[in-house]
Design a protein around this motif. Structure first.
Motif, PDB file in Angstrom:
ATOM      1  N   TYR A 226       0.828  -1.208   0.000  1.00 25.15           N
ATOM      2  CA  TYR A 226       0.000   0.000   0.000  1.00 25.15           C
ATOM      3  C   TYR A 226       0.860   1.256   0.000  1.00 25.15           C
ATOM      4  N   ILE A 227       1.984   1.218   0.678  1.00 23.40           N
ATOM      5  CA  ILE A 227       2.899   2.364   0.666  1.00 23.40           C
ATOM      6  C   ILE A 227       3.390   2.631  -0.751  1.00 23.40           C
ATOM      7  N   ILE A 228       3.706   1.568  -1.482  1.00 25.15           N
ATOM      8  CA  ILE A 228       4.147   1.711  -2.879  1.00 25.15           C
ATOM      9  C   ILE A 228       2.992   2.211  -3.740  1.00 25.15           C
ATOM     10  N   ILE A 229       1.780   1.734  -3.477  1.00 27.13           N
ATOM     11  CA  ILE A 229       0.599   2.198  -4.211  1.00 27.13           C
ATOM     12  C   ILE A 229       0.418   3.709  -4.035  1.00 27.13           C
ATOM     13  N   LYS A 234       0.849   9.072  -6.367  1.00 26.29           N
ATOM     14  CA  LYS A 234       1.353  10.441  -6.247  1.00 26.29           C
ATOM     15  C   LYS A 234       2.104  10.874  -7.502  1.00 26.29           C
ATOM     16  N   ILE A 235       2.870   9.959  -8.099  1.00 28.32           N
ATOM     17  CA  ILE A 235       3.665  10.330  -9.278  1.00 28.32           C
ATOM     18  C   ILE A 235       2.902  10.095 -10.575  1.00 28.32           C
ATOM     19  N   LEU A 240      -5.681   6.149  -7.767  1.00 27.97           N
ATOM     20  CA  LEU A 240      -6.621   5.567  -6.819  1.00 27.97           C
ATOM     21  C   LEU A 240      -8.033   6.024  -7.160  1.00 27.97           C
ATOM     22  N   LYS A 241      -8.993   5.132  -7.029  1.00 23.40           N
ATOM     23  CA  LYS A 241     -10.378   5.495  -7.295  1.00 23.40           C
ATOM     24  C   LYS A 241     -10.847   6.505  -6.241  1.00 23.40           C
ATOM     25  N   ARG A 248      -7.556   7.455   1.797  1.00 16.36           N
ATOM     26  CA  ARG A 248      -6.148   7.790   1.958  1.00 16.36           C
ATOM     27  C   ARG A 248      -5.990   9.123   2.681  1.00 16.36           C
ATOM     28  N   ASP A 249      -6.763  10.138   2.253  1.00 10.10           N
ATOM     29  CA  ASP A 249      -6.664  11.467   2.861  1.00 10.10           C
ATOM     30  C   ASP A 249      -7.122  11.463   4.312  1.00 10.10           C
ATOM     31  N   GLN A 250      -8.121  10.625   4.626  1.00 12.71           N
ATOM     32  CA  GLN A 250      -8.583  10.518   6.008  1.00 12.71           C
ATOM     33  C   GLN A 250      -7.494   9.933   6.902  1.00 12.71           C
TER      34      GLN A 250
END
Length: 255
Positions: A226-229, A234-235, A240-241, A248-250
């Protein structure tokens, strides 16, 4: 040292593309990517899985069936209905091969939007490809081996994807702890998943099938994939849907 590095790359490289591309993307579509990027990941999966290459189409459909029929007679792999590890592995192989070769009929609900590249799959799954990769593993170990026991690593290299599968599909339905009561025997095999890159948080995953983060329920449940996801999102390699991006933001705000 060379053989240790070789086995490390085979284990974690093949495992990453299995959990990232075949599992979280092909089966659960937790994120999106362009068709060009999708083809790049097809090729990378072949390179890192080698003789163990698994079709995104066959894997994606079979895994959806596992979730739909978990621990029932229709489950493609279940310790509850398979008498031994070898019988479960053979049953899994038979169903997977039938799906990938399209020799068995599959309910359309399992095939929707599963990525498919038939021409590449035909090549990557061929015996020519598998034998070539298998021979390259032998020559590498033969060149660097300093003791007889190092040759015992060859079967592990040749069968690494099935080994990855049996760790989760057998042992993570028998051993471990439970965060959620679900309608099957799935368990979290490891409290800190250094071995399976998040795959061993199997009970969490069966509760939240489409969530890209398999960990995160308890403080020690860190999902390396998940960290790699998050980095790839980000790049701009993947996206992400919307509902996954909100989650993620939460998490970021809570931290």
């Amino acid at each position: 040292m060379e053989i240790a590095i070789f086995m490390f790359v085979l284990w974690y490289g093949g495992l990453f593309f299995q959990t990232f591309f075949l599992h979280r993307y092909a089966a659960h579509q937790a994120f999106t990517m362009s068709k060009t990027t999708e083809k790049v990941f097809f090729v990378l999966t072949w390179i890192f899985q080698g003789s163990n290459y698994l079709s995104a189409y066959g894997y994606g459909i079979m895994h959806r069936m596992h979730h739909a029929f978990a621990d029932t007679p229709e489950d493609p792999h279940s310790p509850k209905y398979d008498e031994s590890i070898m019988k479960m592995m053979w049953k899994t192989k038979t169903i997977y091969s039938g799906i990938t070769s399209k020799t068995i009929e599959v309910d359309k609900r399992f095939t929707q939007d599963v990525p498919e590249w038939p021409a590449f799959d035909k090549f990557a799954r061929s015996w020519v490809s598998r034998l070539a990769w298998g021979a390259s593993y032998f020559f590498f170990i033969n060149h660097f081996a300093t003791a007889w026991w190092q040759y015992l690593l060859l079967p592990v290299a040749w069968l690494m994807a099935p080994i990855h599968g049996v760790i989760i599909n057998w042992f993570a339905h028998i051993y471990g702890y439970v965060n959620y009561k679900v309608g099957d025997t799935s368990k979290n095999l490891l409290p800190f998943d250094f071995l399976m890159m998040g795959e061993s948080y199997h009970n969490n995953h069966h509760k939240h099938g489409t969530r890209p983060n398999f960990g995160g329920v308890r403080w020690h449940e860190i999902d390396p994939t998940y960290i790699i996801i998050l980095l790839l999102d980000k790049i701009g390699v993947i996206k992400l849907k919307p509902q996954m991006a909100v989650a993620r933001d939460q998490v970021k705000k809570a931290a």
